[in-house]
Design a protein around this motif. Structure first.
Motif, PDB file in Angstrom:
ATOM      1  N   MET A  36     110.456  84.788 163.005  1.00 37.51           N
ATOM      2  CA  MET A  36     110.679  83.436 162.549  1.00 37.51           C
ATOM      3  C   MET A  36     109.408  82.595 162.726  1.00 37.51           C
ATOM      4  N   LEU A  37     108.855  82.580 163.931  1.00 37.87           N
ATOM      5  CA  LEU A  37     107.668  81.774 164.181  1.00 37.87           C
ATOM      6  C   LEU A  37     106.442  82.323 163.467  1.00 37.87           C
ATOM      7  N   ALA A  38     106.338  83.630 163.380  1.00 37.44           N
ATOM      8  CA  ALA A  38     105.162  84.246 162.754  1.00 37.44           C
ATOM      9  C   ALA A  38     105.069  83.902 161.273  1.00 37.44           C
ATOM     10  N   ASP A  39     106.186  83.618 160.641  1.00 39.38           N
ATOM     11  CA  ASP A  39     106.197  83.308 159.217  1.00 39.38           C
ATOM     12  C   ASP A  39     106.065  81.812 158.926  1.00 39.38           C
ATOM     13  N   ASP A  40     106.026  80.987 159.942  1.00 39.45           N
ATOM     14  CA  ASP A  40     105.942  79.557 159.724  1.00 39.45           C
ATOM     15  C   ASP A  40     104.536  79.173 159.276  1.00 39.45           C
ATOM     16  N   LEU A  81      92.924  83.045 169.557  1.00 39.81           N
ATOM     17  CA  LEU A  81      92.727  81.870 170.407  1.00 39.81           C
ATOM     18  C   LEU A  81      94.041  81.399 171.012  1.00 39.81           C
ATOM     19  N   VAL A  82      95.108  81.475 170.229  1.00 37.58           N
ATOM     20  CA  VAL A  82      96.423  81.087 170.739  1.00 37.58           C
ATOM     21  C   VAL A  82      96.847  82.032 171.864  1.00 37.58           C
ATOM     22  N   ALA A  83      96.632  83.333 171.660  1.00 37.46           N
ATOM     23  CA  ALA A  83      96.993  84.315 172.685  1.00 37.46           C
ATOM     24  C   ALA A  83      96.182  84.097 173.962  1.00 37.46           C
ATOM     25  N   GLU A  84      94.887  83.849 173.808  1.00 40.83           N
ATOM     26  CA  GLU A  84      94.030  83.612 174.968  1.00 40.83           C
ATOM     27  C   GLU A  84      94.457  82.353 175.718  1.00 40.83           C
ATOM     28  N   GLN A 122     100.807  64.748 165.354  1.00 37.67           N
ATOM     29  CA  GLN A 122     102.093  65.091 164.748  1.00 37.67           C
ATOM     30  C   GLN A 122     102.206  66.591 164.495  1.00 37.67           C
ATOM     31  N   ILE A 123     101.103  67.219 164.106  1.00 37.59           N
ATOM     32  CA  ILE A 123     101.102  68.679 163.901  1.00 37.59           C
ATOM     33  C   ILE A 123     101.430  69.385 165.217  1.00 37.59           C
ATOM     34  N   VAL A 124     100.823  68.923 166.306  1.00 42.83           N
ATOM     35  CA  VAL A 124     101.093  69.530 167.615  1.00 42.83           C
ATOM     36  C   VAL A 124     102.557  69.347 167.990  1.00 42.83           C
ATOM     37  N   LEU A 125     103.068  68.138 167.830  1.00 44.55           N
ATOM     38  CA  LEU A 125     104.471  67.902 168.162  1.00 44.55           C
ATOM     39  C   LEU A 125     105.393  68.752 167.292  1.00 44.55           C
ATOM     40  N   ASP A 126     105.101  68.841 166.001  1.00 51.44           N
ATOM     41  CA  ASP A 126     105.917  69.672 165.107  1.00 51.44           C
ATOM     42  C   ASP A 126     105.904  71.136 165.542  1.00 51.44           C
ATOM     43  N   ALA A 151     101.034  79.581 161.279  1.00 48.01           N
ATOM     44  CA  ALA A 151     100.151  80.591 160.694  1.00 48.01           C
ATOM     45  C   ALA A 151      98.718  80.088 160.567  1.00 48.01           C
ATOM     46  N   MET A 152      98.531  78.769 160.562  1.00 49.00           N
ATOM     47  CA  MET A 152      97.181  78.196 160.458  1.00 49.00           C
ATOM     48  C   MET A 152      96.377  78.393 161.741  1.00 49.00           C
ATOM     49  N   LEU A 153      97.048  78.632 162.842  1.00 46.93           N
ATOM     50  CA  LEU A 153      96.372  78.746 164.124  1.00 46.93           C
ATOM     51  C   LEU A 153      95.795  80.145 164.307  1.00 46.93           C
TER      52      LEU A 153
END
Length: 86
Positions: A1-5, A15-18, A53-57, A9-11
């Motif tokens: 679900m999250l992987a397809d958002d 870097l997110v994993a680290e 707003q992107i972060v909160l979303d 997906a822009m992130l």
């Protein structure tokens, strides 16, 4: 679900994993200090409402991933929203 958002997906995944590993390790060592440090990082985006707003979303998407919102998640979202001045 999250992987397809599309938002998430822009992130950059590496870097997110680290960042996730670093936060997890910091949280295990000292939860309150890690939380304060994370909120400080989030607050740096407050002057940029679009990015804030992107972060909160993204946070809302993550908290809704299991289709339930517990009180700790609600508190965290409120704290994030406050840190972002939204």
């Amino acid at each position: 679900m999250l992987a397809d958002d599309p938002l998430l997906a822009m992130l950059p995944r590496d870097l997110v994993a680290e960042a996730s590993r670093a936060h997890r390790d910091a949280f295990l060592a000292n939860p309150s200090a890690a939380r304060a440090a994370a909120l400080h990082q989030v607050a740096l985006l407050a002057p940029e409402p679009y990015k804030a707003q992107i972060v909160l979303d993204a946070c809302v998407l993550v908290t809704n991933a299991d289709e339930r919102l517990d009180p700790a998640e609600m508190q965290a979202l409120g704290d994030i929203k406050l840190a972002l001045s939204l």
